[in-house]
Design a protein around this motif. Structure first.
Motif, PDB file in Angstrom:
ATOM      1  N   ALA A 189      -8.523   8.961  -4.707  1.00  0.00           N
ATOM      2  CA  ALA A 189      -7.626   7.873  -5.376  1.00  0.00           C
ATOM      3  C   ALA A 189      -6.446   7.145  -3.972  1.00  0.00           C
ATOM      4  N   PHE A 190      -6.457   6.121  -3.910  1.00  0.00           N
ATOM      5  CA  PHE A 190      -5.343   5.575  -3.080  1.00  0.00           C
ATOM      6  C   PHE A 190      -4.630   4.476  -3.842  1.00  0.00           C
ATOM      7  N   THR A 191      -3.102   4.498  -3.661  1.00  0.00           N
ATOM      8  CA  THR A 191      -2.471   3.413  -4.099  1.00  0.00           C
ATOM      9  C   THR A 191      -2.825   2.221  -3.473  1.00  0.00           C
ATOM     10  N   ALA A 192      -2.652   1.059  -4.263  1.00  0.00           N
ATOM     11  CA  ALA A 192      -2.825  -0.349  -3.474  1.00  0.00           C
ATOM     12  C   ALA A 192      -1.958  -0.448  -2.300  1.00  0.00           C
ATOM     13  N   THR A 193      -0.625   0.048  -2.552  1.00  0.00           N
ATOM     14  CA  THR A 193       0.402  -0.419  -1.434  1.00  0.00           C
ATOM     15  C   THR A 193       0.115   0.519  -0.031  1.00  0.00           C
ATOM     16  N   GLU A 194      -0.679   1.625  -0.414  1.00  0.00           N
ATOM     17  CA  GLU A 194      -1.056   2.597   0.754  1.00  0.00           C
ATOM     18  C   GLU A 194      -2.107   1.956   1.584  1.00  0.00           C
ATOM     19  N   LEU A 195      -3.156   1.094   0.863  1.00  0.00           N
ATOM     20  CA  LEU A 195      -4.111   0.564   1.501  1.00  0.00           C
ATOM     21  C   LEU A 195      -3.542  -0.865   2.267  1.00  0.00           C
ATOM     22  N   TRP A 196      -2.599  -1.628   1.296  1.00  0.00           N
ATOM     23  CA  TRP A 196      -2.605  -3.191   1.519  1.00  0.00           C
ATOM     24  C   TRP A 196      -1.287  -3.298   1.831  1.00  0.00           C
ATOM     25  N   GLY A 197      -0.285  -2.391   1.783  1.00  0.00           N
ATOM     26  CA  GLY A 197       0.922  -2.644   2.196  1.00  0.00           C
ATOM     27  C   GLY A 197       1.770  -2.973   0.836  1.00  0.00           C
ATOM     28  N   ALA A 198       3.216  -3.346   1.194  1.00  0.00           N
ATOM     29  CA  ALA A 198       4.292  -3.566  -0.133  1.00  0.00           C
ATOM     30  C   ALA A 198       3.975  -4.532  -0.785  1.00  0.00           C
ATOM     31  N   ASP A 199       3.396  -5.621  -0.194  1.00  0.00           N
ATOM     32  CA  ASP A 199       2.952  -6.657  -1.286  1.00  0.00           C
ATOM     33  C   ASP A 199       1.944  -6.603  -2.320  1.00  0.00           C
ATOM     34  N   ALA A 200       1.130  -5.226  -2.143  1.00  0.00           N
ATOM     35  CA  ALA A 200       0.297  -4.984  -3.371  1.00  0.00           C
ATOM     36  C   ALA A 200       0.977  -4.652  -4.501  1.00  0.00           C
ATOM     37  N   ASN A 201       0.052  -4.771  -5.724  1.00  0.00           N
ATOM     38  CA  ASN A 201       0.682  -4.132  -6.899  1.00  0.00           C
ATOM     39  C   ASN A 201       0.749  -2.657  -6.958  1.00  0.00           C
ATOM     40  N   PRO A 202       2.067  -2.119  -7.120  1.00  0.00           N
ATOM     41  CA  PRO A 202       2.084  -0.748  -7.137  1.00  0.00           C
ATOM     42  C   PRO A 202       1.367   0.106  -8.105  1.00  0.00           C
ATOM     43  N   ASN A 203       0.813  -0.627  -9.328  1.00  0.00           N
ATOM     44  CA  ASN A 203       0.255  -0.066 -10.452  1.00  0.00           C
ATOM     45  C   ASN A 203      -1.344   0.115 -10.057  1.00  0.00           C
ATOM     46  N   ASP A 204      -1.744  -0.439  -9.067  1.00  0.00           N
ATOM     47  CA  ASP A 204      -3.214  -0.790  -8.800  1.00  0.00           C
ATOM     48  C   ASP A 204      -3.647   0.554  -8.129  1.00  0.00           C
ATOM     49  N   ARG A 205      -4.789   0.905  -8.414  1.00  0.00           N
ATOM     50  CA  ARG A 205      -5.426   2.065  -7.638  1.00  0.00           C
ATOM     51  C   ARG A 205      -6.865   1.644  -6.961  1.00  0.00           C
ATOM     52  N   VAL A 206      -7.264   2.392  -5.899  1.00  0.00           N
ATOM     53  CA  VAL A 206      -8.547   2.095  -5.319  1.00  0.00           C
ATOM     54  C   VAL A 206      -9.056   3.451  -4.993  1.00  0.00           C
ATOM     55  N   THR A 207     -10.270   4.001  -5.953  1.00  0.00           N
ATOM     56  CA  THR A 207     -11.053   5.108  -5.427  1.00  0.00           C
ATOM     57  C   THR A 207     -12.219   4.974  -4.584  1.00  0.00           C
ATOM     58  N   LEU A 208     -12.381   6.113  -3.741  1.00  0.00           N
ATOM     59  CA  LEU A 208     -13.805   5.875  -2.838  1.00  0.00           C
ATOM     60  C   LEU A 208     -14.182   7.290  -2.797  1.00  0.00           C
ATOM     61  N   GLU A 209     -15.515   7.335  -3.035  1.00  0.00           N
ATOM     62  CA  GLU A 209     -16.396   8.614  -2.773  1.00  0.00           C
ATOM     63  C   GLU A 209     -16.351   8.683  -1.236  1.00  0.00           C
ATOM     64  N   LEU A 210     -15.877  10.092  -1.076  1.00  0.00           N
ATOM     65  CA  LEU A 210     -15.607  10.271   0.430  1.00  0.00           C
ATOM     66  C   LEU A 210     -16.135  11.858   0.708  1.00  0.00           C
ATOM     67  N   TRP A 211     -16.783  11.913   1.783  1.00  0.00           N
ATOM     68  CA  TRP A 211     -17.392  13.317   2.175  1.00  0.00           C
ATOM     69  C   TRP A 211     -16.247  14.077   2.842  1.00  0.00           C
ATOM     70  N   GLU A 212     -16.559  15.266   3.064  1.00  0.00           N
ATOM     71  CA  GLU A 212     -15.407  16.164   3.430  1.00  0.00           C
ATOM     72  C   GLU A 212     -14.978  15.954   5.222  1.00  0.00           C
ATOM     73  N   ASP A 213     -16.184  15.561   5.849  1.00  0.00           N
ATOM     74  CA  ASP A 213     -15.735  15.467   7.207  1.00  0.00           C
ATOM     75  C   ASP A 213     -14.823  14.050   7.372  1.00  0.00           C
ATOM     76  N   TYR A 214     -14.742  13.258   6.368  1.00  0.00           N
ATOM     77  CA  TYR A 214     -13.638  12.239   6.415  1.00  0.00           C
ATOM     78  C   TYR A 214     -12.464  12.561   6.008  1.00  0.00           C
ATOM     79  N   LEU A 215     -12.047  13.721   5.551  1.00  0.00           N
ATOM     80  CA  LEU A 215     -10.737  14.054   5.165  1.00  0.00           C
ATOM     81  C   LEU A 215      -9.962  15.264   5.882  1.00  0.00           C
ATOM     82  N   ALA A 216      -8.809  15.095   5.686  1.00  0.00           N
ATOM     83  CA  ALA A 216      -8.065  16.577   6.257  1.00  0.00           C
ATOM     84  C   ALA A 216      -6.914  16.751   5.176  1.00  0.00           C
ATOM     85  N   PRO A 217      -6.243  17.846   5.300  1.00  0.00           N
ATOM     86  CA  PRO A 217      -5.135  18.043   4.318  1.00  0.00           C
ATOM     87  C   PRO A 217      -3.892  17.478   4.753  1.00  0.00           C
ATOM     88  N   LYS A 218      -2.981  16.880   3.944  1.00  0.00           N
ATOM     89  CA  LYS A 218      -1.879  16.291   4.252  1.00  0.00           C
ATOM     90  C   LYS A 218      -0.827  17.280   4.553  1.00  0.00           C
TER      91      LYS A 218
END
Length: 218
Positions: A189-218
């Motif tokens: 799950a990603f916040t809309a502001t993380e994907l689209w910037g400060a003008d996006a609705n902060p209450n919106d979320r986008v979910t993506l199905e992602l495989w392990e090779d696409y990811l790293a721990p934060k």
């Protein structure tokens, strides 16, 4: 791969018509093309290779060709590549070689109904434990590559949270190359502001199905 097919988050292509009629096909040939794509497959063609071939369509052609027309172009290209038929046979409409099996008469509407009742399972067993857990913060890869991938450009280098875990599934990047590997799959799950910037609705979320090779721990 990066290309015209990956339009998520891109500007300048007009609005999406959300009031389009609900019928699945606008022309008769579209239903036939969909049915052909389900039954006319060579043994060495998988969904990720098919998708990658479609991604190789030239930009102008991709944008101006009707959706199911591009399906026809892709299916024909994969059939020629797999030597199911030749360009000469395609142009003439006549096979120069005996059929590989008995030709069956198929009702494409029946194929549509049959496939609507089938749930394809792409899960696969793996020997490794999942690297990430639900609620863990992760960051996606920044870079794409020249082959097929399911990590869209707009979600690269972005921070999200593991929402759910789905066991291991076929890894598209390898399957498109004919390598039958599998990896752990997550909904992130990603916040809309993380994907689209400060003008996006902060209450919106986008979910993506992602495989392990696409990811790293934060």
């Amino acid at each position: 791969m990066d290309g015209i097919h990956d339009l998520g988050g891109k500007l300048g292509y007009g609005s999406v018509d959300v009031n389009e009629p609900e019928e699945p096909f606008h022309y008769d040939y579209e239903g036939r093309m969909w049915a052909m794509s389900r039954i006319a497959k060579a043994p060495d063609i998988n969904i990720d290779w098919w998708r990658h071939v479609r991604e190789l369509i030239q930009e102008d052609d991709y944008l101006n060709r009707p959706y199911f027309d591009s399906w026809a172009q892709t299916t024909i290209a994969t059939m020629i590549d797999s030597k199911v038929f030749t360009t000469d046979e395609l142009a003439s409409g006549v096979s120069a070689t005996p059929p590989l099996a008995d030709v069956l008469e198929v009702d494409y509407e029946g194929v549509l109904q049959q496939n609507a009742e089938i749930a394809f399972d792409f899960s696969r067993p793996v020997d490794t434990e999942p690297t990430f857990s639900v609620s863990q913060t992760v960051v996606t890869n920044k870079e794409g590559h020249s082959g097929h991938t399911r990590l869209p450009e707009y979600a690269r280098g972005k921070t999200g949270v593991i929402h759910s875990y789905h066991n291991a599934h076929c890894f598209p990047d390898d399957y498109a190359k004919g390598k039958p590997s599998a990896q752990h799959l997550y909904t992130v799950a990603f916040t809309a502001t993380e994907l689209w910037g400060a003008d996006a609705n902060p209450n919106d979320r986008v979910t993506l199905e992602l495989w392990e090779d696409y990811l790293a721990p934060k």
